[in-house]
Each structure stands twice: as structure tokens, then as C-alpha cells.
Write an enzyme that holds these catalytic residues in place. Structure first.
Site, PDB file in Angstrom:
ATOM      1  N   HIS A 265       0.827  -1.208   0.000  1.00  0.00           N
ATOM      2  CA  HIS A 265       0.000   0.000   0.000  1.00  0.00           C
ATOM      3  C   HIS A 265       0.861   1.257   0.000  1.00  0.00           C
ATOM      4  O   HIS A 265       0.502   2.258  -0.621  1.00  0.00           O
ATOM      5  CB  HIS A 265      -0.920   0.009   1.223  1.00  0.00           C
ATOM      6  CG  HIS A 265      -1.671   1.284   1.407  1.00  0.00           C
ATOM      7  ND1 HIS A 265      -2.882   1.530   0.821  1.00  0.00           N
ATOM      8  CD2 HIS A 265      -1.375   2.408   2.119  1.00  0.00           C
ATOM      9  CE1 HIS A 265      -3.307   2.736   1.154  1.00  0.00           C
ATOM     10  NE2 HIS A 265      -2.407   3.291   1.950  1.00  0.00           N
ATOM     11  N   GLU A 414     -25.966  15.265   6.104  1.00  0.00           N
ATOM     12  CA  GLU A 414     -25.233  16.528   6.139  1.00  0.00           C
ATOM     13  C   GLU A 414     -23.867  16.419   5.458  1.00  0.00           C
ATOM     14  O   GLU A 414     -23.454  17.307   4.710  1.00  0.00           O
ATOM     15  CB  GLU A 414     -25.041  17.001   7.585  1.00  0.00           C
ATOM     16  CG  GLU A 414     -26.315  17.359   8.307  1.00  0.00           C
ATOM     17  CD  GLU A 414     -26.945  16.174   9.016  1.00  0.00           C
ATOM     18  OE1 GLU A 414     -27.967  16.369   9.707  1.00  0.00           O
ATOM     19  OE2 GLU A 414     -26.422  15.044   8.873  1.00  0.00           O
ATOM     20  N   HIS A 476     -28.749  20.439  20.377  1.00  0.00           N
ATOM     21  CA  HIS A 476     -28.978  21.173  19.138  1.00  0.00           C
ATOM     22  C   HIS A 476     -28.512  22.626  19.209  1.00  0.00           C
ATOM     23  O   HIS A 476     -28.606  23.345  18.218  1.00  0.00           O
ATOM     24  CB  HIS A 476     -30.471  21.149  18.779  1.00  0.00           C
ATOM     25  CG  HIS A 476     -30.925  19.849  18.202  1.00  0.00           C
ATOM     26  ND1 HIS A 476     -30.711  18.643  18.826  1.00  0.00           N
ATOM     27  CD2 HIS A 476     -31.575  19.559  17.039  1.00  0.00           C
ATOM     28  CE1 HIS A 476     -31.220  17.666  18.088  1.00  0.00           C
ATOM     29  NE2 HIS A 476     -31.738  18.186  17.002  1.00  0.00           N
TER      30      HIS A 476
END
Length: 672
Positions: A265, A414, A476
Site C-alpha cells: 500500500h 449533512e 442542538h
């Protein structure tokens, strides 16, 4: 794997693909840094894609109707850089390959879109590229519906790895693409079964083909080293009415001692092993040397799209002049001449009527006058349309049966929304904006950072911007999020005080060409504080004197957003006691910081005590309170130093001391 059999079965293909592998080994070894394995494993797929399917012209990398190629697995950047050198892109001479990962080179460790025209996307954070690609495909659909298939008709191709598919944002992306039947989106999965830690099985057993099929994608499984299978799969994918995922079974670091291992990798720098790999390929030239016949073959591939590009230019020239001008203007990120006049007229109307509005509602009113004159805007919301106020009646909804629709219902995604909006902006011809609650910038954050890094003007509409949202409570109620966004380089964070400042913020956001904007908007109603009309965009200055002292100036109150009104009330209280107060509205700290020292000194002169007022944490405020001629011991802050609570907004502001009375008391204490 029998490399001899591969080379004998497809000698022309093999020589071209081997050039990618050899250049990768040379560049990574020279840099002593990088990721060799993915370019070596996916060289066959990339060769077939560029030779037989990708519509591009190496001499005109910004041709608007080119196919887009996105390397979502951005760590394998040498795959892209090798291709661009080989096809003859003028920005990628061999010196760039030799300077891989070095200071000032276009060949950065991970692709950066602003370093070269042919690099479509800044990738590296895994999952972002595949999520961006959904925005690319949406932009193509919208523009094709708007301008016609004679002008817009291209595909978006993506190379993604296991890491891209493990990242959660990929699920948001692929379900969006499947829902909208983005048939011109083709993802090639580098199915090599290796991650940095070892085999994929260490951490994952997902049936990725089944996962894509469940998301309503067309799926194909192939040998990623067989050019005939690769070609057939890409041909089939282009005919599908769904997005397509091609699972390409490959060997990471093909032909190297590190093949099929986690070591493959990363950086393969052992000289003896690299020499053995090249010998196995039948590659006999020196470092960074490509045989003339192989380079010529690749350069012919780079010219393959010249005729298609010229034919496109002829078709484009036959379009009505107004459409051509709008198309070119949108691609250039220029705004129509009437934008400024429209904003000025709107501001005059709002100053005269002085409405009390939540700035999220103010934002909607602004969009109602701007969207009709900016056909390139595409709005949306992450399942909060009625709360974010991002939809205007003229947009229409983007869907399978209405590709010209300019409003996207993103769902509760989102991160996917923000990444796809970045893709729209990077594609060109679209100005995207999308909304969610301010506290959910946490979920959008990786894409917001990349918008800033990529130098694109994505607009993030973040409503319910403080404890003022009330009863939903601290989960929130954002308190730290303004500071997080302000700490991000190349980002405008607007927190407007009323409808006038909101309009000015939108004017700046829609005029920006290289900087994303965050609009921090309230849920609660705010009075108009700018009742005297000014044609000048005061928000463009970042901060300005809203109201000055009636007597000797002793106090400067600096506030943003919903707290500007609090500052004005505190000013009344203090001036009633004979204390002269200046109120400074600071809707955008970044723009104020960019002003010259003379202007900043006029707004924030020395001598007076200062109080900052914002329903958020103090971080980021000390420059304006203690610096810029301010003094320690002569400044204070009214805001939040903890999370909020669940209660009506009015009670919360009282509870946490964000009141005119408390501001006045703080100022008096500083004067004592």
C-alpha cells in the site's frame, strides 16, 4: 499472477500500463515517500479508461464538456500524475514527476485541484472523492437539462478503494446517486483486499457489490487486469440507466515483492525489489525514462478527443448568444450586473419597512430576489427545508423526471450533502448552497474544510445558530461551532444582525470565487438594526460602527448576529447614565481582519473599554478585545462558557446572562 502471460496476451496495452507502474516506482523512490501499490494495481483499468472511453483533450483540460475523472483514492496520486505526463498535459512535464511530493511541485502528495487544470478534485481524505462525484453527476444532469445535450453530455468516472467505501460518507453518497438514477456516474472499485493494517477481513466483511446493488446501482464484477473485461464493463456501464459500480479485482503493487500485502500500500523504495519488479514487467529503460514509442502512443491518446472538442465548440457557437453568455459567466463564477442593483433595492425596502424577522427568514427573502437572476444557483437542505428556509418557489425540485430542478432534497445526509455541493462547485457552472442546523456543522465539517482548501465558493447555510433555538436543548444548541468555522483558513463566517446584513452576506457569498461561506442564521425573530439605508455593503468591511457615542466615548460594545440588538439596548442603558457608547456590528471577523490597519483603527480606536457579545464561546474574540489597541483588564466578554439547556429562548438568554443589563454591568465594572 503470471505477468508474462498478461504481457503476451495484450502487448500494446501492457506497455502503456507498465509506463504508469514504472513512473510510480521511480517517483515514490525518489521522494522516499508516497503510495505505490494502488497505481500499480489500477494501471490496467486507468489505461483502458483513458485510451478507449474518457472524453478529454490533453491540450484543453478545461473543455467544459470533457468527461470528469476523479481519483477518490487520492493517496494513489501517482496514477493521475503519470497519466497526465504520459498524455502530454503541458502542466506535467517529466520534471513534475521527478519532483513528486516536493515543495512547489504540482505533484503534491495528494491531488490538489488548484495546482493544475486537469486535477478535478482535491482528494486524500477517503470517501470525499466518491461523495464529490455525486455532485459532479448532478451538475451534469442539471446543466444538460438547462442547455441541452448538444452542449452538456459527459460522464463522471471515479476510482475508489476499500477505504473510500468504508468511510460512512460513501453510504450517503451511493444512496443519493441510486435514488436519483445518476446514470452518467461510473465508479471503479479497486478491489484489492488490502488496507494499511492488513487484509480487509481484519475490519470488514461487507458485500460491497451487494451494497451498491441494494442502493439501486448497476453492478459489474471483472478481472481488473484483463483489458478486454475492463473495456466491456465500461461499455456496458455507459449504456445503463443507473449509476454503475465496476468491481475490479486487482493485485495491489502488481509484480512487486510486496504484491498483495499491506506493505504494498505504501512507499516501495527498496532499489533491488523495484529493479526486480521492472524486470518482471520487461521494462528496461532507466529511471523516469519512457520508451519513445510508448510515450507517442500515450500522446496519441491525449489527442483522441481533439475532434470531439472542436465539434463541441461548433455546436456551442450555434447556441443563442444569451445562453452562451450565461453559460460562460456561470463557469467563470462571475455574477450578473444586476446583482448589485437588486441587493441595493432590497436593502432599501427592508430599511424602510424594518421588519422583525429571524435571519433564516431574512435569508429566504433574499434568495427570493436572487435566485431568479442567478440561474446557476442550486439550493437544498438536509431534511430541514422548512427550518432552513433554503427553498424558493422558482427553483423546482431536482428529480429523475425534472433534471432542470434547482432544489435538492438531500435527506438526513449533512456530510453527503456538503461533499456533493463541493462536487457541484468543482464541476463548474453551478453555485450550490445547502442548509442544516448550525450544530450539525460537526457532521459536515470534513467537506467544509475541503471547500476551503479547494478554494471553491460553496455556501453552507447554518440556521438555529445559538441557544436562541430554545427548547430542543443543548444537543442542538451550537456554542463552539462559530469558533470552529472561524478557525478554518479561507472561510467567510457571516453572522448577520438583521435582514440588511443577511442580504449583504448573500451578495458577498454569491460573488466569491475562491472562498466558501458559512451563514449563521437565527431561529428567533430579530429587529432591523440598520434602519438608515446605505448603498454600501457594510458587511463587506467585516465590522462597522452601527451607532456611535452621544458623548465622550468610554465604551465600545462589539457584537454579532442576534446579540447586536442586545448591544443596542445596553447602549441605551449606559448612555442614560451619561456613559458614551459605540456599538460595532461585526458580521464577519475574517473580512474585518482583511481590512487595512487605518480602517480597523477607525472602528476600534484605543482608549475605551470593550465588551464582546455573542451567544457562543469566547475563543477567537480576544484579538478584538485585547488586541487592536485593546487592553487586558479593560475588556470582557458576554457569551457562553458551557453547553446550553432546554427551555424557551428568552429564559435561556436570561439564565446565561446574555442581556442588556448584564452587558451594561460588565462595562461599568471595567470603568470602575
Amino acid at each position: 499472477m503470471d505477468l508474462t502471460a498478461l504481457s503476451r496476451a495484450h502487448p500494446d496495452h501492457w506497455s502503456k500500463a507498465t509506463a504508469i507502474r514504472a513512473l510510480t516506482l521511480d517517483a515514490v523512490a525518489a521522494a522516499n515517500s508516497g503510495h505505490s501499490g494502488m497505481p500499480m494495481g489500477m494501471a490496467d483499468v486507468a489505461t483502458v479508461l483513458f485510451e478507449k472511453h474518457l472524453k478529454f483533450d490533453a491540450a484543453n483540460p478545461l473543455w467544459p464538456d470533457r468527461d470528469r475523472f476523479i481519483l477518490s483514492a487520492g493517496h494513489g496520486s501517482m496514477l493521475l500524475y503519470s497519466l497526465l505526463y504520459l498524455v502530454g498535459d503541458a502542466q506535467f512535464p517529466i520534471e513534475e514527476i521527478k519532483n513528486f511530493r516536493q515543495m512547489g511541485a504540482r505533484t503534491a502528495g495528494h491531488p490538489e485541484n488548484f495546482l493544475a487544470d486537469a486535477i478535478e478534485v482535491t482528494t486524500g481524505p477517503l470517501g470525499q472523492g466518491i461523495a464529490n462525484s455525486v455532485g459532479f453527476a448532478m451538475a451534469e444532469e442539471i446543466l444538460r437539462a438547462t442547455y441541452g445535450s448538444k452542449v452538456v453530455d459527459h460522464h463522471t468516472y471515479v476510482i475508489a478503494g476499500d477505504g473510500c467505501l468504508m468511510e460512512g460518507v460513501s453510504q450517503e453518497a451511493i444512496t443519493l446517486a441510486g435514488r436519483h438514477k445518476l446514470s452518467k456516474l461510473i465508479v471503479m472499485w479497486d478491489n484489492n483486499n488490502i488496507t494499511i493494517d492488513g487484509p480487509v477481513s481484519l475490519s470488514d466483511h461487507t458485500d460491497q457489490v451487494g451494497r451498491f446493488a441494494a442502493a439501486q446501482w448497476h453492478t459489474i464484477e471483472i478481472d481488473g487486469h484483463n483489458p478486454d473485461e475492463i473495456d466491456a464493463a465500461l461499455t456496458e456501464a455507459r449504456k445503463s440507466d443507473k449509476p454503475t459500480m465496476i468491481a475490479c479485482k486487482t493485485h495491489i503493487a502488481l509484480g512487486h515483492a510486496a504484491q498483495d500485502t499491506s506493505k504494498g500500500h505504501g512507499a516501495l523504495t527498496n532499489a533491488d525489489q523495484n529493479a526486480e519488479a521492472k524486470a518482471a514487467y520487461g521494462w528496461t529503460t532507466g529511471p523516469f525514462e519512457v520508451p519513445a514509442d510508448v510515450k507517442s502512443a500515450w500522446e496519441a491518446i491525449g489527442k483522441r478527443g481533439v475532434d470531439a472538442r472542436k465539434e463541441w465548440e461548433e455546436r456551442f457557437d450555434k447556441m443563442p448568444r444569451s445562453k452562451r453568455e450565461t453559460f460562460n459567466r456561470a463557469l467563470a463564477l462571475d455574477t450578473p450586473k444586476k446583482l448589485s442593483a437588486t441587493i441595493k433595492a432590497f436593502k432599501k425596502q427592508m430599511s424602510d419597512t424594518a421588519p422583525k424577522l429571524a435571519t433564516r427568514s431574512s435569508s429566504e427573502k433574499v434568495l427570493e430576489v436572487l435566485n431568479p437572476i442567478l440561474p446557476e444557483t442550486v439550493g437544498g437542505s438536509a431534511d430541514l427545508t422548512g427550518s432552513n428556509n433554503t427553498k424558493t418557489g422558482d427553483l423546482g425540485v431536482f428529480d429523475v423526471d425534472n433534471r432542470a430542478g434547482r432544489y435538492v432534497y438531500w435527506g438526513v445526509r449533512e456530510h453527503g450533502m456538503s461533499s456533493a455541493m463541493n462536487g457541484m462547485a468543482l464541476h463548474g457552472g453551478i453555485r450550490p448552497y445547502g442548509g442544516t442546523f448550525m450544530c450539525f456543522t460537526d457532521y459536515a465539517r470534513p467537506a467544509m474544510r475541503l471547500a476551503a482548501l479547494s478554494q471553491i465558493p460553496t455556501v453552507f447555510v447554518m440556521t438555529h445558530d445559538s441557544i436562541g433555538l430554545g427548547e430542543d436543548g443543548p444537543t442542538h444548541q451550537p456554542v463552539e461551532h462559530l469558533a470552529i468555522s472561524r478557525s478554518t483558513p479561507n472561510t467567510y463566517v457571516f453572522r448577520p444582525a438583521d435582514t440588511i446584513e443577511t442580504a449583504e452576506a448573500w451578495e458577498i457569498a454569491f460573488s466569491s470565487q475562491k472562498t466558501p461561506s458559512v451563514l449563521s442564521l437565527t431561529r428567533q425573530g430579530l429587529p432591523t438594526v440598520r434602519t438608515e439605508h446605505k448603498n454600501t455593503n457594510m458587511t463587506e468591511k467585516g465590522a462597522y460602527v452601527l451607532a456611535d457615542a452621544d458623548s465622550k466615548r468610554q465604551v465600545i460594545l462589539i457584537a454579532t448576529g442576534s446579540e447586536v440588538h442586545v448591544a443596542m439596548q445596553a447602549r441605551d442603558l449606559l448612555q442614560a447614565d451619561g456613559i458614551g457608547v459605540r456599538v460595532v456590528s461585526m458580521p464577519c471577523m475574517e473580512l474585518f481582519a482583511a481590512q487595512d490597519d487605518a480602517y480597523r483603527k477607525r472602528v476600534l480606536p484605543g482608549g475605551a473599554v470593550r465588551v464582546g457579545i455573542e451567544a457562543g464561546v469566547r475563543m477567537g474574540w480576544d484579538r478584538w478585545l485585547l488586541g487592536e489597541r485593546g487592553k487586558f483588564g479593560k475588556a470582557d466578554f458576554v457569551g457562553m462558557d458551557r453547553f446550553g439547556a432546554s427551555a424557551p429562548a428568552e429564559e435561556l438568554f436570561e439564565k446565561f446572562g446574555i442581556t442588556a443589563e448584564n452587558v451594561a454591568a460588565k462595562a461599568k465594572a471595567l470603568l470602575a
